[in-house]
Scaffold this active site. Structure first.
Site, PDB file in Angstrom:
ATOM      1  N   ASP A 108      51.032  72.461  74.313  1.00  0.00           N
ATOM      2  CA  ASP A 108      51.134  72.964  72.937  1.00  0.00           C
ATOM      3  C   ASP A 108      51.637  74.403  72.815  1.00  0.00           C
ATOM      4  O   ASP A 108      51.149  75.168  71.982  1.00  0.00           O
ATOM      5  CB  ASP A 108      49.780  72.849  72.221  1.00  0.00           C
ATOM      6  CG  ASP A 108      49.265  71.432  72.137  1.00  0.00           C
ATOM      7  OD1 ASP A 108      50.016  70.496  72.461  1.00  0.00           O
ATOM      8  OD2 ASP A 108      48.097  71.254  71.741  1.00  0.00           O
ATOM      9  N   LYS A 159      51.635  64.193  71.411  1.00  0.00           N
ATOM     10  CA  LYS A 159      50.256  63.765  71.203  1.00  0.00           C
ATOM     11  C   LYS A 159      49.846  64.061  69.768  1.00  0.00           C
ATOM     12  O   LYS A 159      50.476  64.865  69.084  1.00  0.00           O
ATOM     13  CB  LYS A 159      49.315  64.456  72.191  1.00  0.00           C
ATOM     14  CG  LYS A 159      49.162  65.949  71.974  1.00  0.00           C
ATOM     15  CD  LYS A 159      48.168  66.523  72.968  1.00  0.00           C
ATOM     16  CE  LYS A 159      47.974  68.005  72.806  1.00  0.00           C
ATOM     17  NZ  LYS A 159      47.268  68.406  71.599  1.00  0.00           N
ATOM     18  N   CYS A 163      42.658  72.145  72.953  1.00  0.00           N
ATOM     19  CA  CYS A 163      43.547  71.214  73.662  1.00  0.00           C
ATOM     20  C   CYS A 163      43.598  71.475  75.160  1.00  0.00           C
ATOM     21  O   CYS A 163      43.671  70.530  75.948  1.00  0.00           O
ATOM     22  CB  CYS A 163      44.929  71.234  73.039  1.00  0.00           C
ATOM     23  SG  CYS A 163      44.885  70.705  71.316  1.00  0.00           S
TER      24      CYS A 163
END
Length: 178
Positions: free
Chosen positions: A20, A96, A129
């Site tokens: 991310d 995701k 995450c």
């Protein structure tokens, strides 16, 4: 867990997983993190090392699926992977929709297909995450290293108490250590 930036990156069973590293986490984004620029620069060093050694690299990109999401909205610049760590041809981008990079994705199959048994991680947010994906990888039997300086987070609120970003970062790194 420590940063791997030198000759310890040695065999084809090692892969880099960048989580991310997306524009919404940087200045001007909708979920700015503390020292995101410093973290992405360290992640970029890791990326160069893995690329130079011809080792597999996986980029995880969170795309919001939930109605009313305020960041990582599909089709926005904020959802794009940061320019400093842009994927190159042949590097897998795993999309995701949940904090855990393995949940409802092909990440596990992709890593196994690459012959990876040892994973080095960098990314954002450390407390969300990064934490869930590293823990899931360990549960799946991978040996995991986390680039502690290649991660960023933000301050959190719990009731009336504010936990500053440096303390959040330290707590999660301590929890992931070993």
């Amino acid at each position: 867990m420590t940063t791997v930036l030198d000759s310890t990156v040695t065999n084809m069973t090692e892969a880099l997983v960048l989580i991310d590293l997306q524009n919404d986490y940087f200045a001007g984004g909708t979920m700015e993190l503390v020292d995101a620029d410093g973290a992405v620069e360290k992640a970029a060093l890791l990326l160069r090392t893995f690329r130079d050694k011809g080792l597999p690299v996986f980029h995880i990109q969170h795309i919001a699926k939930r109605a009313g999401a305020t960041f990582f909205v599909p089709g926005t610049v904020g959802a794009d992977i940061h320019r400093v760590v842009q994927p190159k041809a042949g590097e897998r981008v795993v999309v995701k929709h949940f904090p855990n990079g393995f949940r409802e994705t092909d990440l596990l199959e992709d890593l196994r297909g690459a012959g990876a048994s040892k994973l080095t991680f960098a990314g954002m947010m450390t407390h969300m995450c990064v934490d869930t994906t590293v823990r899931a990888a360990a549960d799946l039997g991978f040996t995991c290293s986390l680039a502690q300086d290649g991660c960023a987070t933000r301050a959190l609120q719990f009731g009336a108490d504010r936990v500053e970003a440096d303390k959040v970062q330290l707590a999660y790194l301590a929890g992931l250590n070993g």
